[in-house]
Design a protein around this motif. Structure first.
Motif, PDB file in Angstrom:
ATOM      1  N   THR A 151       0.858  -1.181   0.000  1.00 50.21           N
ATOM      2  CA  THR A 151       0.000   0.000   0.000  1.00 50.21           C
ATOM      3  C   THR A 151       0.895   1.231   0.000  1.00 50.21           C
ATOM      4  O   THR A 151       1.992   1.207   0.572  1.00 50.21           O
ATOM      5  N   ILE A 152       0.459   2.282  -0.664  1.00 49.51           N
ATOM      6  CA  ILE A 152       1.247   3.508  -0.762  1.00 49.51           C
ATOM      7  C   ILE A 152       0.383   4.722  -0.436  1.00 49.51           C
ATOM      8  O   ILE A 152      -0.830   4.705  -0.627  1.00 49.51           O
ATOM      9  N   THR A 153       1.049   5.752   0.079  1.00 54.53           N
ATOM     10  CA  THR A 153       0.419   7.026   0.406  1.00 54.53           C
ATOM     11  C   THR A 153       1.253   8.130  -0.216  1.00 54.53           C
ATOM     12  O   THR A 153       2.486   8.070  -0.169  1.00 54.53           O
ATOM     13  N   PRO A 154       0.637   9.158  -0.799  1.00 55.12           N
ATOM     14  CA  PRO A 154       1.417  10.261  -1.366  1.00 55.12           C
ATOM     15  C   PRO A 154       1.843  11.221  -0.265  1.00 55.12           C
ATOM     16  O   PRO A 154       1.013  11.715   0.491  1.00 55.12           O
ATOM     17  N   GLU A 155       3.134  11.497  -0.172  1.00 57.37           N
ATOM     18  CA  GLU A 155       3.608  12.362   0.912  1.00 57.37           C
ATOM     19  C   GLU A 155       3.044  13.769   0.775  1.00 57.37           C
ATOM     20  O   GLU A 155       2.527  14.340   1.735  1.00 57.37           O
ATOM     21  N   ASN A 156       3.121  14.355  -0.415  1.00 56.36           N
ATOM     22  CA  ASN A 156       2.674  15.745  -0.589  1.00 56.36           C
ATOM     23  C   ASN A 156       1.818  15.999  -1.822  1.00 56.36           C
ATOM     24  O   ASN A 156       1.089  16.982  -1.876  1.00 56.36           O
ATOM     25  N   MET A 157       1.893  15.163  -2.813  1.00 59.00           N
ATOM     26  CA  MET A 157       1.365  15.522  -4.132  1.00 59.00           C
ATOM     27  C   MET A 157      -0.156  15.672  -4.189  1.00 59.00           C
ATOM     28  O   MET A 157      -0.684  16.260  -5.130  1.00 59.00           O
ATOM     29  N   GLU A 210     -12.783   3.941   0.775  1.00 55.65           N
ATOM     30  CA  GLU A 210     -12.884   4.072   2.219  1.00 55.65           C
ATOM     31  C   GLU A 210     -12.565   5.513   2.621  1.00 55.65           C
ATOM     32  O   GLU A 210     -11.731   6.172   1.996  1.00 55.65           O
ATOM     33  N   LEU A 211     -13.223   5.995   3.668  1.00 62.24           N
ATOM     34  CA  LEU A 211     -13.078   7.378   4.109  1.00 62.24           C
ATOM     35  C   LEU A 211     -12.567   7.401   5.550  1.00 62.24           C
ATOM     36  O   LEU A 211     -13.162   6.769   6.425  1.00 62.24           O
ATOM     37  N   TYR A 212     -11.477   8.167   5.787  1.00 66.54           N
ATOM     38  CA  TYR A 212     -10.816   8.141   7.087  1.00 66.54           C
ATOM     39  C   TYR A 212     -10.676   9.532   7.695  1.00 66.54           C
ATOM     40  O   TYR A 212     -10.623  10.548   6.994  1.00 66.54           O
ATOM     41  N   GLU A 232      -0.132  -0.746 -11.161  1.00 64.78           N
ATOM     42  CA  GLU A 232       0.770  -1.692 -11.827  1.00 64.78           C
ATOM     43  C   GLU A 232       1.304  -2.744 -10.867  1.00 64.78           C
ATOM     44  O   GLU A 232       1.674  -3.842 -11.277  1.00 64.78           O
ATOM     45  N   ASN A 233       1.348  -2.400  -9.586  1.00 61.54           N
ATOM     46  CA  ASN A 233       1.916  -3.313  -8.599  1.00 61.54           C
ATOM     47  C   ASN A 233       0.879  -3.847  -7.616  1.00 61.54           C
ATOM     48  O   ASN A 233       1.228  -4.365  -6.557  1.00 61.54           O
ATOM     49  N   ASP A 234      -0.400  -3.713  -8.001  1.00 53.71           N
ATOM     50  CA  ASP A 234      -1.510  -4.278  -7.236  1.00 53.71           C
ATOM     51  C   ASP A 234      -1.490  -3.819  -5.780  1.00 53.71           C
ATOM     52  O   ASP A 234      -1.624  -4.622  -4.856  1.00 53.71           O
ATOM     53  N   MET A 235      -1.321  -2.521  -5.580  1.00 54.33           N
ATOM     54  CA  MET A 235      -1.240  -1.940  -4.243  1.00 54.33           C
ATOM     55  C   MET A 235      -2.558  -1.291  -3.841  1.00 54.33           C
ATOM     56  O   MET A 235      -3.340  -0.864  -4.690  1.00 54.33           O
ATOM     57  N   PHE A 236      -2.777  -1.202  -2.542  1.00 57.44           N
ATOM     58  CA  PHE A 236      -3.908  -0.462  -1.997  1.00 57.44           C
ATOM     59  C   PHE A 236      -3.485   1.003  -1.946  1.00 57.44           C
ATOM     60  O   PHE A 236      -2.528   1.362  -1.254  1.00 57.44           O
ATOM     61  N   ILE A 237      -4.203   1.868  -2.663  1.00 55.68           N
ATOM     62  CA  ILE A 237      -3.754   3.244  -2.895  1.00 55.68           C
ATOM     63  C   ILE A 237      -4.525   4.211  -2.001  1.00 55.68           C
ATOM     64  O   ILE A 237      -5.753   4.227  -1.982  1.00 55.68           O
ATOM     65  N   ILE A 238      -3.763   5.041  -1.273  1.00 59.73           N
ATOM     66  CA  ILE A 238      -4.340   6.006  -0.351  1.00 59.73           C
ATOM     67  C   ILE A 238      -4.279   7.412  -0.943  1.00 59.73           C
ATOM     68  O   ILE A 238      -3.295   7.792  -1.588  1.00 59.73           O
ATOM     69  N   GLY A 239      -5.318   8.200  -0.701  1.00 59.63           N
ATOM     70  CA  GLY A 239      -5.330   9.624  -1.054  1.00 59.63           C
ATOM     71  C   GLY A 239      -5.155  10.457   0.198  1.00 59.63           C
ATOM     72  O   GLY A 239      -5.924  10.327   1.147  1.00 59.63           O
ATOM     73  N   HIS A 240      -4.144  11.305   0.228  1.00 57.08           N
ATOM     74  CA  HIS A 240      -3.818  12.115   1.413  1.00 57.08           C
ATOM     75  C   HIS A 240      -3.502  13.542   0.961  1.00 57.08           C
ATOM     76  O   HIS A 240      -2.532  13.754   0.262  1.00 57.08           O
ATOM     77  N   LYS A 298     -10.045   4.268  -8.385  1.00 53.82           N
ATOM     78  CA  LYS A 298      -8.594   4.091  -8.559  1.00 53.82           C
ATOM     79  C   LYS A 298      -7.875   4.269  -7.228  1.00 53.82           C
ATOM     80  O   LYS A 298      -6.963   3.517  -6.903  1.00 53.82           O
ATOM     81  N   ILE A 299      -8.275   5.285  -6.478  1.00 51.16           N
ATOM     82  CA  ILE A 299      -7.760   5.459  -5.123  1.00 51.16           C
ATOM     83  C   ILE A 299      -8.705   4.736  -4.173  1.00 51.16           C
ATOM     84  O   ILE A 299      -9.915   4.936  -4.198  1.00 51.16           O
TER      85      ILE A 299
END
Length: 371
Positions: free
Chosen positions: A63-69, A194-196, A96-104, A148-149
């Motif tokens: 899983t990945i999170t965008p630091e600032n973008m 999902e909403l956090y 591309e890498n089948d990751m759980f994608i976070i929006g921050h 997508k996210i």
């Protein structure tokens, strides 16, 4: 055929016995049955420029999170201007890498341009104007990445340390219900994500109760919230493990997901308070930068011990925790090199500046295997 010398055979035998040829265990595989393991990544990584970091991300994290973008000032710097290319690259890397994608993050009092809160004359915007801007921003950004996210930090750091609502331009202009409006807009824009709610120092009893109130108020209004992100900006000695555990248990009783987000361990002395308040920032000071040329072995052991304690706790409550995300990939990527004291050399993560695993990495792997 040339035979190997006795000396070469001895060396190879030692390598085999010590596991030299074994591949470095993958974090995501070791914790596959427990929770997702993530990292925050930056523009150079999503653009493919930092190839060594990208290799680590692909090998160890699911899983990945965008630091600032995806913060407002980066993705929506001007009223009618959006900068989606870095985010598009970020989402593509995750897919591309089948990751759980976070929006921050969608709504935050920091890293939001001044124009968001002002009218054309520079005076405070009206409530209706600000609500409209919030709705349009969320609809445009979250809507673009609908399906997508996978999960959004809808609101970030809305609480004071005593658990009361932080006084910001959002709350001053819109009122206390700005959080409920943000979650409503996010659900409308991304109904399948999902909403956090995400915040630091949620281990503190008073702030823990404030987060619980947020969740309960949203649910009472019939507004969806799926989880709480407990930012893990910790030190070698604080916070106490039992307080972190108390928050994991309290949040899980609300029937929502619990995540450990933004995990790092500050190994350096610092002025100010524990946490992640960007308003607490200090100039360069050698007193707070004691290890510019490398971390002493004794401190490496302390760091490994601290990560051992944390991951023993996380593994214990693996049925309650859905994700553990580190705030960075390797030590030189960490924001703690420049906050709260600028110009420091910090060592808060599992991989060093040479991209090699540290003793702390080995400690975490052991918890996954033995826990």
């Amino acid at each position: 055929m040339k035979l190997l010398s006795r000396g070469t055979i001895v060396v190879i035998t030692i390598m085999l016995l010590t596991g030299f040829f074994l591949a470095t265990p993958s974090l995501k595989e070791v914790f596959e049955e427990d929770f997702l393991i993530g990292a925050a990544i930056n523009n150079r990584q999503v653009d493919g420029e930092d190839k060594q970091a990208v290799a680590l991300v692909k090998e160890h994290f699911n899983t990945i999170t965008p630091e600032n973008m995806l913060k407002w000032e980066r993705v929506h710097p001007k009223p009618n201007a959006y900068n989606f290319q870095p985010v598009d690259n970020y989402v593509a890397l995750g897919k591309e890498n089948d990751m759980f994608i976070i929006g921050h993050t969608l709504v935050w009092h920091q890293q939001t341009p001044s124009w968001v809160f002002e009218d054309e004359k520079g005076n405070p915007a009206s409530k209706d104007t600000l609500l409209n801007r919030m709705q349009q921003h969320i609809a445009t950004v979250a809507g673009r990445y609908q399906d997508k996210i996978d999960g959004w930090d809808v609101a970030n750091e809305a609480l004071n340390e005593d658990g009361s609502l932080r006084q910001t331009k959002w709350s001053a202009i819109i009122g206390e219900d700005y959080l409920s409006r943000a979650f409503t807009f996010a659900h409308d824009a991304a109904p399948n994500a999902e909403l956090y709610y995400n915040d630091y120092n949620l281990w503190k009893p008073s702030k823990r109760e404030g987060a619980i109130r947020i969740v309960k108020k949203l649910k009472e209004k019939g507004i969806r919230i799926d989880g709480i992100g407990m930012q893990g900006h910790y030190s070698l000695t604080s916070p106490p493990i039992d307080e972190i555990e108390a928050s994991i248990l309290a949040f899980s009783r609300l029937g929502i997901k619990v995540m450990v987000t933004e995990l790092d361990i500050d190994v350096l002395p610092r002025p100010g308070n524990q946490g992640a308040d960007l308003n607490e920032s200090f100039g360069e000071n050698a007193e707070y930068n004691p290890y510019p040329n490398g971390l002493p072995d004794a401190v490496q052991k302390q760091l490994a011990k601290r990560y051992t304690e944390l991951f023993a706790l996380f593994h214990k409550h693996r049925e309650k925790i859905s994700r553990v995300t580190f705030w960075g990939v390797a030590d030189h990527h960490s924001w703690l090199n420049n906050w709260p004291v600028r110009g420091r050399t910090n060592y808060p993560l599992l991989f060093g500046r040479d991209f090699q695993p540290k003793p702390a990495f080995e400690a975490v792997i052991r918890q996954g295997k033995e826990g």
